[in-house]
Design a protein around this motif. Structure first.
Motif, mmCIF file in Angstrom:
data_model
loop_
_atom_site.group_PDB
_atom_site.id
_atom_site.type_symbol
_atom_site.label_atom_id
_atom_site.label_comp_id
_atom_site.label_asym_id
_atom_site.label_seq_id
_atom_site.Cartn_x
_atom_site.Cartn_y
_atom_site.Cartn_z
ATOM 1 N N SER A 96 10.379 6.974 63.205
ATOM 2 C CA SER A 96 9.616 6.826 61.959
ATOM 3 C C SER A 96 10.147 5.685 61.101
ATOM 4 C CB SER A 96 9.637 8.145 61.183
ATOM 5 O OG SER A 96 9.088 9.185 61.978
ATOM 6 N N ASN A 98 9.628 1.981 60.879
ATOM 7 C CA ASN A 98 8.703 0.983 61.400
ATOM 8 C C ASN A 98 8.289 0.018 60.309
ATOM 9 O OD1 ASN A 98 8.047 1.987 64.235
ATOM 10 N ND2 ASN A 98 7.738 3.847 63.040
ATOM 11 N N PHE A 100 6.255 -0.104 57.969
ATOM 12 C CA PHE A 100 6.067 0.298 56.574
ATOM 13 C C PHE A 100 7.259 1.056 55.997
ATOM 14 C CE2 PHE A 100 1.726 0.273 58.450
ATOM 15 C CZ PHE A 100 1.286 -0.874 57.805
ATOM 16 N N ARG C 77 2.141 12.591 62.568
ATOM 17 C CA ARG C 77 1.457 11.878 61.473
ATOM 18 C C ARG C 77 2.458 11.106 60.604
ATOM 19 N NH1 ARG C 77 -3.787 12.805 59.446
ATOM 20 N NH2 ARG C 77 -5.065 14.205 60.709
ATOM 21 N N THR C 78 3.619 11.702 60.358
ATOM 22 C CA THR C 78 4.628 11.020 59.546
ATOM 23 C C THR C 78 5.072 9.732 60.230
ATOM 24 O OG1 THR C 78 5.372 13.135 58.638
ATOM 25 C CG2 THR C 78 6.898 11.280 58.457
ATOM 26 N N ALA C 79 5.343 9.825 61.526
ATOM 27 C CA ALA C 79 5.729 8.613 62.262
ATOM 28 C C ALA C 79 4.594 7.588 62.223
ATOM 29 C CB ALA C 79 6.090 8.952 63.707
ATOM 30 N N THR C 82 4.248 5.506 59.100
ATOM 31 C CA THR C 82 5.198 4.406 58.879
ATOM 32 C C THR C 82 4.868 3.186 59.741
ATOM 33 O OG1 THR C 82 6.755 5.069 60.637
ATOM 34 C CG2 THR C 82 7.053 6.094 58.469
ATOM 35 N N GLY C 83 3.809 3.309 60.564
ATOM 36 C CA GLY C 83 3.427 2.173 61.393
ATOM 37 C C GLY C 83 3.841 2.315 62.855
ATOM 38 N N ALA C 84 4.276 3.488 63.270
ATOM 39 C CA ALA C 84 4.692 3.691 64.665
ATOM 40 C C ALA C 84 3.512 3.465 65.600
ATOM 41 C CB ALA C 84 5.220 5.111 64.856
ATOM 42 N N PRO C 85 3.758 2.852 66.765
ATOM 43 C CA PRO C 85 2.693 2.785 67.768
ATOM 44 C C PRO C 85 2.382 4.192 68.288
ATOM 45 C CG PRO C 85 4.762 1.887 68.646
ATOM 46 C CD PRO C 85 4.978 2.176 67.193
ATOM 47 N N LEU C 86 1.221 4.313 68.938
ATOM 48 C CA LEU C 86 0.748 5.621 69.385
ATOM 49 C C LEU C 86 1.792 6.380 70.197
ATOM 50 C CD1 LEU C 86 -1.761 7.557 69.766
ATOM 51 C CD2 LEU C 86 -2.077 6.398 71.944
ATOM 52 N N ASN C 87 2.430 5.719 71.170
ATOM 53 C CA ASN C 87 3.340 6.484 72.035
ATOM 54 C C ASN C 87 4.570 6.961 71.270
ATOM 55 O OD1 ASN C 87 4.533 3.927 71.920
ATOM 56 N ND2 ASN C 87 5.337 4.057 74.009
ATOM 57 N N ALA C 88 5.041 6.181 70.315
ATOM 58 C CA ALA C 88 6.198 6.606 69.527
ATOM 59 C C ALA C 88 5.829 7.784 68.627
ATOM 60 C CB ALA C 88 6.720 5.441 68.692
ATOM 61 N N LEU C 90 3.467 9.959 69.284
ATOM 62 C CA LEU C 90 3.361 11.100 70.203
ATOM 63 C C LEU C 90 4.746 11.656 70.522
ATOM 64 C CD1 LEU C 90 0.649 9.972 72.789
ATOM 65 C CD2 LEU C 90 0.456 11.864 71.159
ATOM 66 N N ALA C 91 5.698 10.772 70.768
ATOM 67 C CA ALA C 91 7.055 11.225 71.095
ATOM 68 C C ALA C 91 7.645 12.017 69.938
ATOM 69 C CB ALA C 91 7.946 10.037 71.445
ATOM 70 N N ALA C 92 7.428 11.555 68.704
ATOM 71 C CA ALA C 92 7.932 12.296 67.546
ATOM 72 C C ALA C 92 7.308 13.695 67.503
ATOM 73 C CB ALA C 92 7.631 11.532 66.246
ATOM 74 N N PRO C 239 -0.870 3.697 54.690
ATOM 75 C CA PRO C 239 0.493 3.844 55.216
ATOM 76 C C PRO C 239 1.450 4.444 54.192
ATOM 77 C CG PRO C 239 -0.353 1.645 55.656
ATOM 78 C CD PRO C 239 -1.327 2.298 54.735
ATOM 79 N N LEU D 95 8.151 7.115 75.686
ATOM 80 C CA LEU D 95 8.611 5.914 74.980
ATOM 81 C C LEU D 95 8.728 4.702 75.917
ATOM 82 C CD1 LEU D 95 11.286 7.554 72.656
ATOM 83 C CD2 LEU D 95 9.077 6.587 71.973
ATOM 84 N N ILE D 219 -1.156 8.150 78.810
ATOM 85 C CA ILE D 219 -0.029 9.057 78.553
ATOM 86 C C ILE D 219 -0.412 10.493 78.910
ATOM 87 C CG2 ILE D 219 1.458 10.021 76.745
ATOM 88 C CD1 ILE D 219 1.310 7.228 75.380
#
Lengths: 258, 258, 258, 258
Positions: A96, A98, A100, C77-79, C82-88, C90-92, C239, D95, D219
């Motif tokens: 988290s 990134n 932003f 959603r929190t990740a 902050t601008g995380a890509p989709l896979n990151a 999902l990992a969170a 964001p 990831l 994924i």
């Protein structure tokens, strides 16, 4: 194994009873230098000098924590709340950080580099380059990272970092360009004080840290804070709670001085 | 919002232009104390004294890197090789620090605590408690974490950590119990030297760090190494390569001294 | 490479223009069987029969989503925020599926197995074994996973799963033991209806899925829901927002029927 | 709570004993529709028709596994090897699905859209648009994702997906453009067959799936394979082993037919 599969690394050499990091024996580094100097060594290839090391200590402290409801902390606490082990909750927090949140340092470094390059190439004042950039970003309706904060209008971390860098003789083009950008906004009637991301961007640039490592510095700095919040979540809260960001109340030590 | 949703945190207090960590102004900590002291503060609630801080510096350096083919480094490099951003590759590395890699510190602390408790409760020598434990673990065909290493039979990190702890007056029951365990194995004809995990376990115990935070120390220590390897993977290797752990060759700086 | 490094896998065989999963050509599976059957094949080694496959479809649908404020969704959603890509992101989310969220299926399977084993070994009724377990757990002040829900007292997913399993002739000891546990609580005056985790635990047991794969089923089931929420966060929200779990309002399609 | 904090979601509505996904009761979906249809529903907002659903089954199967040494599998196995729980090892795998592994689908969709747009805007043949794109990419020394494979020169997955799409009446502009690109390379003397990423890109486009969801499909498709490998690593291998990608040997079921 095919010979083309051989690959190289220049970071550490590990042999029986001898571990070297960038050429130095790790047991010689231990006791003789600081963790922060070793961080710089492993990432940059050389040990920092005394002044750089002192500045890096302050830079890493500046981002060690910013309360319990920043996004990375909330993600880490949410994972911990479901029963995640410490490393998984830390990973959720790191994921988290990134563009932003934390990533502003990297974005800001790009702007500072662009400004310095313009000033150098066209032999113009930093102030002029800064004003051009500000106008361009506004025209494209883009924010410049590193300026403005929803809470702090005179960020004590920025002030401390810049005064320390100045005192240690390490404030260079990055700091100057950052101040020029703040000044450019003031000139067009906008008060956008330099936030801690902007201050770190300026100093990382002046320390010659590559832009691609900026996020690494923020993540290393914030990891201890994340770990503290995860531990607090595990020990003080019941599992699977609904975390309300507005309902947080601080009950730690009273204000105190060193 | 229902009143029961209020929750508390004792770590940081953030107000406009004032950020306090465990009661101290962050901008006062910056410049006055070290990053390592701030790590201890945010996790433990109080600043370490001068000796503890020096020992912590060495402890964190001891695990900063151990070459390019440890599991966490391989996981981080593999993720980086597919195009993962830095924080995602770091997360993949952190997720590979578990019971069998890094986690030995936590397991070893449990054994040390158990040994010390037995010795205290039954008023017996540490050596006797250690011998009992060694026999019990062997009977249950379990390994005791913190002893033995596939590569190092006289780990320079252990030696340095113990001599430094001793010099600083911080070696206490944890170190004594660890040495007793090594001695117990020697007595039954097994040479199982204390590895760096065992040394860190002993010192974390003597520094009163809770067992549940042991992994946090290892992860914080290793993060800079992971970041360096990710950056090296991104800059020196082609994407999507097949990484052969045996085909690694070191090409960094020649051995050198401080 | 040393010969001892050779290792084996029995899952897929990949050769030029021929990919086989558990012996079957992947392009033969495609078009002839369902994704759910292929999931079962890759995990269990054999294709499910027609009835098992139908039940698995319903089981996976049952956990596909449960609103925007479950912990895994909030972490994802929190990740994303902050601008995380989709896979990151999902990992969170996946890292927030643990003992207290999703993991109840695994815990419940252990209890069901224990109950069935007791009944078999001592040749007693399931009802008697269930009552014993309930008393033991209550004595130890432990909850039995799979029973009770903060919101649903007659979970429509449980009802559907059990009626479908019954209709398909697949309800066996797992379902019987689960019902016996619910009955045992009723007998001591506690209304603890079987929740969806309990229903899935019973059915996974009756489908002979190993306990260690229970979480995999939940994670596979929930992944599409997580992806939908991440995409919605990225497209509908600004964001770095503060996410208030209580302030959620549904604005999707009106209730409708197939 | 301030009123502006209210936020909306259109995915699921959860009330006591009633769970609706995109308006449909989840217990009505269970038993009546397939998991794959529910995946499409939760992500796209509407149920697919019968033909779309059949194609999606095959598409998801096509990427369910590709052997034990793809990067995401290696990352997941490496994490599992250190003792990571299932969800953490899955996260390490997820990831490692990025631009250079799995992410090619997204990149290829962008190229296909660009080609179709050019053909439409300038009213030219797809073949002409394809040839232009191929020349431009070659001039910029960039690869076009979705074409070529280090192992398969006639990928059976591609063939099956395209024949099925054609049979179901679902092959549209995406497939046509993809074939045009393959033809354009042939015309300049390059044999670059369409790989599975390219086939999936073409079909996702023809199914009107947004580019931003392409990675989610890959994924979801690969997760069962990752879980199978993690479980195999946990049950067949000793912890902390060094994984040699070249030393893998398949020992699963003999080739067999449905």
């Amino acid at each position: 194994m095919k010979s083309e599969a051989v690959w190289h690394s220049s970071i550490s050499a590990v042999a029986a009873n001898e571990i070297r990091v960038r050429g130095y024996r790790i047991d010689e580094l231990m006791g003789e230098t600081s963790f922060v100097s070793a961080i710089y060594l492993v990432l940059m290839g050389e040990l920092p000098d005394r002044e750089e090391s002192r500045l890096l200590e302050a830079m890493l402290i500046s981002s060690i924590d910013h309360g319990a409801v920043t996004p990375s902390t909330l993600a880490a606490r949410t994972a911990a709340s479901t029963g995640a082990p410490l490393n998984a909750a830390l990973a959720a927090g790191v994921l988290s950080i990134n563009r932003f949140h934390g990533g502003a340092i990297e974005d800001c470094m790009h702007v500072l580099k662009e400004g310095l390059q313009r000033a150098a190439e066209r032999n113009i004042e930093l102030e002029k380059a800064a004003l051009e950039l500000v106008h361009e970003f506004r025209h494209e309706k883009r924010r410049i990272a590193g300026l403005g904060h929803r809470l702090h209008d005179d960020d004590p971390r920025t002030r401390k970092l810049f005064s320390l860098a100045s005192e240690l003789g390490l404030a260079d083009g990055g700091v100057a360009m950052m101040l020029a950008l703040e000044g450019a906004f003031r000139e067009i009637g906008k008060s956008l004080p330099i936030n801690v991301d902007g201050a770190l961007a300026a100093l990382l640039l002046d320390l010659k840290v590559p832009v691609e490592l900026a996020n690494a510095f923020f993540i290393m700095a914030r990891l201890p804070g994340l770990a503290a919040h995860i531990r607090e979540e595990q020990t003080r809260q019941r599992p699977m709670r609904s975390i309300h960001p507005d309902a947080l109340s601080y009950d730690g030590p009273e204000p105190r001085s060193l």
